[in-house]
Design a protein around this motif. Sequence first.
Motif, PDB file in Angstrom:
ATOM      1  N   THR A   1       0.807  -1.223   0.000  1.00  0.00           N
ATOM      2  CA  THR A   1       0.000   0.000   0.000  1.00  0.00           C
ATOM      3  C   THR A   1       0.838   1.268   0.000  1.00  0.00           C
ATOM      4  OG1 THR A   1      -0.159   0.030   2.385  1.00  0.00           O
ATOM      5  CG2 THR A   1      -1.884  -1.130   1.189  1.00  0.00           C
ATOM      6  N   SER A   2       1.989   1.253   0.671  1.00  0.00           N
ATOM      7  CA  SER A   2       2.796   2.475   0.599  1.00  0.00           C
ATOM      8  C   SER A   2       4.186   2.110   0.109  1.00  0.00           C
ATOM      9  CB  SER A   2       2.850   3.183   1.945  1.00  0.00           C
ATOM     10  OG  SER A   2       3.463   2.357   2.881  1.00  0.00           O
ATOM     11  N   ASN A   3       4.207   1.551  -1.083  1.00  0.00           N
ATOM     12  CA  ASN A   3       5.467   1.159  -1.703  1.00  0.00           C
ATOM     13  C   ASN A   3       6.412   2.358  -1.754  1.00  0.00           C
ATOM     14  OD1 ASN A   3       7.354   0.774  -4.026  1.00  0.00           O
ATOM     15  ND2 ASN A   3       6.383  -1.211  -4.035  1.00  0.00           N
TER      16      ASN A   3
ATOM     17  N   THR B   1       4.793   5.096  -4.273  1.00  0.00           N
ATOM     18  CA  THR B   1       3.992   6.142  -3.638  1.00  0.00           C
ATOM     19  C   THR B   1       4.842   7.231  -3.003  1.00  0.00           C
ATOM     20  OG1 THR B   1       3.830   4.889  -1.611  1.00  0.00           O
ATOM     21  CG2 THR B   1       2.011   4.670  -3.138  1.00  0.00           C
ATOM     22  N   ASN B   2       6.071   6.903  -2.600  1.00  0.00           N
ATOM     23  CA  ASN B   2       6.905   7.941  -1.988  1.00  0.00           C
ATOM     24  C   ASN B   2       8.037   8.417  -2.895  1.00  0.00           C
ATOM     25  OD1 ASN B   2       5.557   8.141   0.488  1.00  0.00           O
ATOM     26  ND2 ASN B   2       6.494   6.249   1.167  1.00  0.00           N
TER      27      ASN B   2
ATOM     28  N   ALA C   1       2.180   2.464 -10.713  1.00  0.00           N
ATOM     29  CA  ALA C   1       1.723   3.171  -9.519  1.00  0.00           C
ATOM     30  C   ALA C   1       0.204   3.194  -9.474  1.00  0.00           C
ATOM     31  CB  ALA C   1       2.285   4.589  -9.504  1.00  0.00           C
TER      32      ALA C   1
ATOM     33  N   VAL D   1      -2.316   1.841  -6.575  1.00  0.00           N
ATOM     34  CA  VAL D   1      -3.308   2.654  -5.875  1.00  0.00           C
ATOM     35  C   VAL D   1      -4.474   1.761  -5.455  1.00  0.00           C
ATOM     36  CG1 VAL D   1      -5.027   4.474  -6.210  1.00  0.00           C
ATOM     37  CG2 VAL D   1      -2.682   4.859  -6.894  1.00  0.00           C
TER      38      VAL D   1
ATOM     39  N   SER E   1      -4.486   0.621  -1.973  1.00  0.00           N
ATOM     40  CA  SER E   1      -4.293   1.608  -0.910  1.00  0.00           C
ATOM     41  C   SER E   1      -5.412   1.663   0.103  1.00  0.00           C
ATOM     42  CB  SER E   1      -4.076   2.988  -1.523  1.00  0.00           C
ATOM     43  OG  SER E   1      -5.246   3.355  -2.202  1.00  0.00           O
TER      44      SER E   1
ATOM     45  N   GLN F   1      -3.747   1.847   6.021  1.00  0.00           N
ATOM     46  CA  GLN F   1      -3.213   3.188   5.816  1.00  0.00           C
ATOM     47  C   GLN F   1      -2.017   3.414   6.754  1.00  0.00           C
ATOM     48  OE1 GLN F   1      -2.829   5.722   3.571  1.00  0.00           O
ATOM     49  NE2 GLN F   1      -4.989   5.435   3.255  1.00  0.00           N
TER      50      GLN F   1
ATOM     51  N   GLN G   1       0.522   6.412   7.485  1.00  0.00           N
ATOM     52  CA  GLN G   1       0.972   7.779   7.177  1.00  0.00           C
ATOM     53  C   GLN G   1       1.684   8.389   8.360  1.00  0.00           C
ATOM     54  OE1 GLN G   1       1.588   9.693   4.736  1.00  0.00           O
ATOM     55  NE2 GLN G   1       0.873   8.087   3.393  1.00  0.00           N
TER      56      GLN G   1
ATOM     57  N   MET H   1      -2.643  12.312  -6.505  1.00  0.00           N
ATOM     58  CA  MET H   1      -2.008  11.048  -6.156  1.00  0.00           C
ATOM     59  C   MET H   1      -0.718  10.831  -6.938  1.00  0.00           C
ATOM     60  SD  MET H   1      -5.157   8.470  -5.489  1.00  0.00           S
ATOM     61  CE  MET H   1      -5.866   8.541  -7.097  1.00  0.00           C
ATOM     62  N   ALA H   2       0.004   9.792  -6.516  1.00  0.00           N
ATOM     63  CA  ALA H   2       1.337   9.552  -7.057  1.00  0.00           C
ATOM     64  C   ALA H   2       1.402   9.346  -8.581  1.00  0.00           C
ATOM     65  CB  ALA H   2       1.970   8.381  -6.337  1.00  0.00           C
TER      66      ALA H   2
END
Lengths: 195, 198
Positions: free
Chosen positions: A15-17, A21-22, A182, A186, A189, A193, A195, B174-175
Motif C-alpha cells: 500500500t505504501s510502496n 507512492t513515496n 503506480a 493505488v 491503498s 493506511q 501515514q 495522487m502519485a
Amino acid sequence: MDISAFILFWAAIFTSNILLTNFLGMCSYLSVSREIESSFGLGISVIFVLTITTGLNWLVYRYILVPFDIIYLQYIVFIIVIAAFVQLLELIIERYAPALYYTLGIFLPLITVNCAIFGVSLFMVIRNYNFLQSIAYGAGSGIGWLMAIMMLAAIRRKLKEKLVPIGLQGVGISLIITGIMALAFVGFSGIVQVQ
Amino acid sequence: MTKKEIFKISAFKENSVWRQILGICSALAVTNLMVNSLIMGLGVIFALALSCFTISLLRSYTPRSIRMMVQTLIIAAYVIIVDIFLRAYIPVVSKQLGPYVGLIITNCILMGRAEAFASQNKPLDSLIDGLGAGVGYTLVLLVISFIRELFGFGSLFGIKVFGDWWTNWSIMVMAPSAFFILAMFIWVINVKYYKNKA
C-alpha cells in the motif's frame, strides 16, 4: 503508532510502496533497470542494507541522539551510519565471499546515495516507529523496491523491440510505465493506511 | 566561459532534471502544491549554490580518497540550516514536506554538480553553476506543480482559480499523475529543443 510490525511489513510492500507512492530511490531505479540481472543484484543489496541500517539508525537515534539532545544532527549522523555500514559490508564481502563480491560489489557504492535508504530512516523518525516496526518497515520497503525494479526491468526488456516515439525513448517511457504501475498499486491503498 | 554562459548551460541547456535525469525523487514528491514546490526549490537553490561554493573553496585541500564523504558532509550542513529555518519560520510547509527536506542531501543533483563542476572550478564559477542548476530544478518543479495543483485542487498557490463548478481531479493529487506529467514534460522538451533521443 499502534500498528503491528507484521501489518506494517505488508503495508510497506503494497500500500505504501517506497518507490511507487513515496518516489524514493528513483535515480538508480531508472538507470539500473536496463538489465534484469543487475536489477536483481541491486534489489537484493537494497533489501539487506535497508533492513540493517534502519535498525542501526533507530538504535543510534534512540540511545545517542535523543539522550544527548542533538536531534538536529540526525541527517549527518544517519548518512555517516549508512556510509560506514556500506563500506564495512564491502570489506567483509570482499574478504570472505569474493564470488558474491563480483556480483554485488559494484552495487554497494550506488547504495550509499540511494535516497530510499536515507528516506526510510527519516520516515521511521517522523512516524515514531519502535524497533520492531522499524525493522519490518525497512525490510518491507526493500522488498517493495526490489519488486518495482524487477517489474520495470522485465517490461523494458519486452519493450526493446517495440517502437517508441523518439522523444520518449529511455527515461520518458520508463516513467510512463512506472506511472501505470503506480496506478495499479493505488488499488491496494484502501486496505491499510500508514501515514 | 563567462558567468552568464555558465548559468545558462547549467540551468537550461544541461538541465539536471530533463537532461541528466537527476533529482527525480523530490521533483515528483513535493509537486502536488505550488507553494511546497517553490519553497523546496528555494531550499535546493540555497543548499546547492553554497555547498558548490564551499566544496570548490576546499577542493585543493580535500584528499581525493575521502572527497565524497567531505562533499556529503558539507551538503548535509547546509541542508540542516534549511531544515531548521523552515521549521522555525514556516512550520506548516515544513511538516508537509516531511522527510523530503532532509532528502535534499541524497538528491543526486547536489552530488552531481559537486563532482562534475565544483571539484574542478573556481569558487565563484561554482556558485553560479550551483545557482543555475537550482533555478533549472525549481523551474521543472513549478511547471509540474502548476498542472497538478490547477487540476487537482482548482487553485494556484492556494488561491482558487476555478469557481464552484470545478470538480477536483483526485488522480492529480495522487502519485501516478506525477510520473505521467514528468514523462510528458520530458517528451515535450526533447522533441522541441533537442530533436534527438534522450
